[in-house]
Design an enzyme around this catalytic site. Structure first.
Site, PDB file in Angstrom:
ATOM      1  N   ASN A   1       0.784  -1.243   0.060  1.00 43.67           N
ATOM      2  CA  ASN A   1       0.018   0.129   0.043  1.00 43.67           C
ATOM      3  C   ASN A   1       0.885   1.399  -0.020  1.00 43.67           C
ATOM      4  O   ASN A   1       0.418   2.310  -0.435  1.00 43.67           O
ATOM      5  CB  ASN A   1      -1.159  -0.067   1.089  1.00 43.67           C
TER       6      ASN A   1
ATOM      7  N   ARG B   1      -8.133   0.394   9.096  1.00 42.36           N
ATOM      8  CA  ARG B   1      -7.382   1.620   8.477  1.00 42.36           C
ATOM      9  C   ARG B   1      -8.233   2.681   7.671  1.00 42.36           C
ATOM     10  O   ARG B   1      -7.601   3.562   7.336  1.00 42.36           O
ATOM     11  CB  ARG B   1      -6.334   0.703   7.448  1.00 42.36           C
TER      12      ARG B   1
END
Length: 502
Positions: free
Chosen positions: A308, A405
Site C-alpha cells: 500500500n 485503517r
C-alpha cells in the site's frame, strides 16, 4: 497547536464542560468510574502504550457513552496505532456529542490526511483556523494542507491522456558523469553482481548512486515489471529453499542484516519481498535501488510485490517523495510512481501458497483468475480486488468488518478457509502489520503475517522476521531478528510536516 491542551499527547485531562452527560442513563457512580478509566488510559498514552490506552478509553465510553473527550482521546490513540478508520469514526462520534469540540476536528483532519483525503482534511483545518484565528499551529497546518490540495489540483489540471510518461522524457545518454564520481557503474548499461556488491557498500557508507545509473535502473525495471502479470506464479523445486520477507520501510541497515543472516539473493537463494519497501524509514532510496538492482540481476529468482506504500499518496505523506527529491529530483519521484504502478499485486508459490501484502477480499467470490485479470497500472482504488490485496487485515472473529485503517477490509478465519478451499490453496502469507516477533500465525494456521522491519520507526521494539520454505513440503520456518544500529537519521525525516499531527 499552540494551545497546550490541544497538543497534549496524554489526551484530555478533563472532560469538556460543554458535553452534557445523559443523567437518565448514566449514574453518578458510572460517570465517576468512567473518569477513572479515562485517567488510566491517559497514563498508558503518556507511556506510549496506545493499545492499553484504547482499552481503557473504551471502558470509559462504555460507562459514559456521551462524553466527546473520550472519543477524541481514543481517536488520538488510534491515530498513533495507524488505525485511521477507527480514528475517523471516533472523531465523528465526538462531534456528534459536541459539535464545538475543536480537538475532534483536528483528529478527523489527521485521519483524513493519513488516508490521502486532503480536501476533507482541509475543511476541518479551516474550521479550526476560524475558531482559533491566532493559533499559529492551526494556521500552519491549514496552509500546508491547502498547498497539497492546490498542488494536486494543478497536477490533475495539466495532465492529459496522451501526455508523455516521465520515462519518455529522459535523455540518459547525455547525462554526464562527473570526474570525481567513484561509485558503482553499470556495465554496458546493465546490472551485474559486481555492481550490486559495490552498490551495497556505497549505500552502507551513506554515499549516492549517480543519477544516470539510478534513472537507467528505473527504466529497466519498469520494462521488466510491465512484462509480468498481476499474479506471478513461482515454482520452488523439491530440495530448494525460498525466502519470503515482509515490510522493509526504508530500514536499509536491517535489510543488509537479512542478507547477512540468510545469504545474499541468488539463483540458488531466491527471495520474495512482499511490499512496503519505502516510506517511514529514511533510507528508502537505498532500499529500493538495492531491491530493484537485485530484480534486474535475478529476474526469475527475485520477486517484488506492491504494498500500500508503493503509491503516490502514501509517498507524498510518509517520506519517500521527500527523500527522492532531497537525494535526486522531483522528476525521479514522479518516475518512481510510474514504476510502482507496474509492480505485481501478489504471487502464488507452487500453486499452494498465495502471497499478497494486505489480505483477502470483502467480495467472497474473488478467485485467482480474477486477480490475474486485475488491471494494476494505476493508483490503488478505494475498494475492490486491488484495494483489498494491498490494504486488508485479518481479524479473529468470523465474517468481514470495516477496516480499522479506513481502506480495505478485515476478514475472519471463515473467509480465509472458504477462499483457500475455492482456490485449492493451502494457506496465505501477508505482511502489512507490525508483530512482536516479526510474524504471526492466525486463522488456524492458514493466515500468516510476516513483517521484516525490526524496531519499526525506531520506537516499536518489535523483532523483524522472514519465512523460509522448502519446495517439497512448503512448511513455513520463521526466523526472527533484532534491529541493528544505523546512522543518526531519524525515521520520517522527509515526511510531510503535517505529521506533527500524529
Amino acid at each position: 497547536m499552540a494551545d497546550q491542551n490541544m497538543q497534549a499527547g496524554e489526551g484530555d485531562n478533563k472532560s469538556d464542560d460543554s458535553v452534557a452527560t445523559d443523567a437518565k442513563t448514566v449514574s453518578d457512580e458510572d460517570a465517576k468510574l468512567a473518569e477513572e478509566y479515562k485517567d488510566k488510559a491517559n497514563e498508558f498514552f503518556k507511556n506510549k502504550d496506545y493499545s492499553q490506552a484504547v482499552t481503557f478509553y473504551t471502558q470509559a465510553i462504555d460507562m459514559n457513552p456521551t462524553v466527546a473527550a473520550y472519543y477524541g482521546n481514543r481517536s488520538f490513540a488510534y491515530l498513533r496505532t495507524e488505525c485511521f478508520g477507527y480514528a475517523l469514526t471516533d472523531a465523528n462520534k465526538a462531534l456528534k456529542y459536541d459539535p464545538k469540540y475543536i480537538k475532534a476536528y483536528y483528529r478527523r483532519a489527521s485521519a483524513n490526511m493519513a488516508l490521502g483525503k486532503f480536501k476533507l482534511a482541509l475543511k476541518d483545518f479551516e474550521t479550526v483556523k476560524k475558531v482559533r484565528p491566532n493559533d499559529k499551529d492551526a494556521k500552519a497546518k491549514y496552509t500546508e494542507c491547502n498547498k497539497i490540495v492546490m498542488m494536486n489540483a494543478f497536477a490533475k489540471a495539466i495532465a492529459v491522456d496522451d501526455s508523455k510518461s516521465i520515462a519518455e522524457t529522459l535523455d540518459i545518454a547525455n547525462m554526464a558523469i562527473e570526474e570525481n564520481y567513484t561509485g558503482p557503474c553499470l556495465e554496458d548499461g546493465k546490472v551485474t553482481l559486481k555492481f550490486v556488491e559495490s552498490l551495497l557498500d556505497t549505500f552502507r557508507d551513506q554515499k549516492k548512486l549517480h543519477r544516470k545509473f539510478a534513472y537507467q535502473i528505473l527504466l529497466d525495471v519498469k520494462n521488466l515489471f510491465k512484462e509480468q502479470p498481476s499474479l506471478v506464479d513461482i515454482t520452488v523445486p523439491p530440495g530448494k529453499t525460498f525466502t519470503v520477507c515482509g515490510d522493509i520501510h526504508g530500514q536499509y541497515y536491517d535489510l543488509l542484516n537479512i542478507f547477512k543472516i540468510n545469504g545474499m539473493p541468488s539463483e540458488s537463494n531466491p527471495y520474495l519481498f512482499n511490499g512496503d519497501f519505502v516510506d517511514r524509514g529514511s533510507f528508502s532510496v537505498e532500499c529500493i535501488f538495492t531491491l530493484f538492482s537485485l530484480k534486474l540481476l535475478y529476474p526469475n529468482h527475485f520477486f517484488m510485490a506492491r504494498g500500500n506504500h508503493e503509491s503516490f499518496t502514501m509517498n507524498q505523506m510518509y517520506g519517500f517523495e521527500g527523500e527522492v527529491k532531497h537525494k535526486y529530483t522531483q522528476k525521479m519521484a514522479e518516475l518512481f510512481t510510474e514504476v510502482f504502478n507496474w509492480l505485481p499485486l501478489c504471487h502464488c508459490i507452487n500453486e499452494k501458497i498465495l502471497v499478497m501484502h494486505g489480505g483477502l477480499f470483502k467480495d467472497e467470490t474473488v478467485t485467482l483468475d480474477d486477480i490475474r485479470k486485475c488491471d494494476r497500472n494505476h493508483q490503488p482504488p478505494e475498494q475492490g480486488v486491488m484495494c483489498d490485496l494491498l490494504w486488508s487485515d485479518p481479524q479473529p472473529q468470523c465474517g468481514v468488518s470495516e477496516s480499522k485503517r479506513g481502506t480495505g477490509t478485515q476478514f475472519g478465519p471463515d473467509i480465509t478457509k472458504r477462499f483457500l478451499q475455492r482456490n485449492k490453496l493451502d494457506y496465505v502469507i501477508r505482511s502489512h502489520e507490525v508483530k512482536a516477533q516479526g510474524y504471526e500465525v492466525a486463522h488456524d494456521g492458514k493466515c500468516i503475517t510476516v513483517f521484516s522491519a525490526p524496531n519499526y520507526c525506531d520506537t516499536m521494539g518489535n523483532q523483524g522476521a522472514f519465512i523460509t520454505l522448502k519446495g517439497e513440503d512448503l512448511t513455513p520456518k520463521f526466523t526472527s531478528f533484532d534491529a541493528v544500529p544505523h546512522p543518526q537519521m531519524k525515521p520520517m525525516q522527509y515526511a510531510s510536516s503535517l505529521f506533527g499531527l500524529f
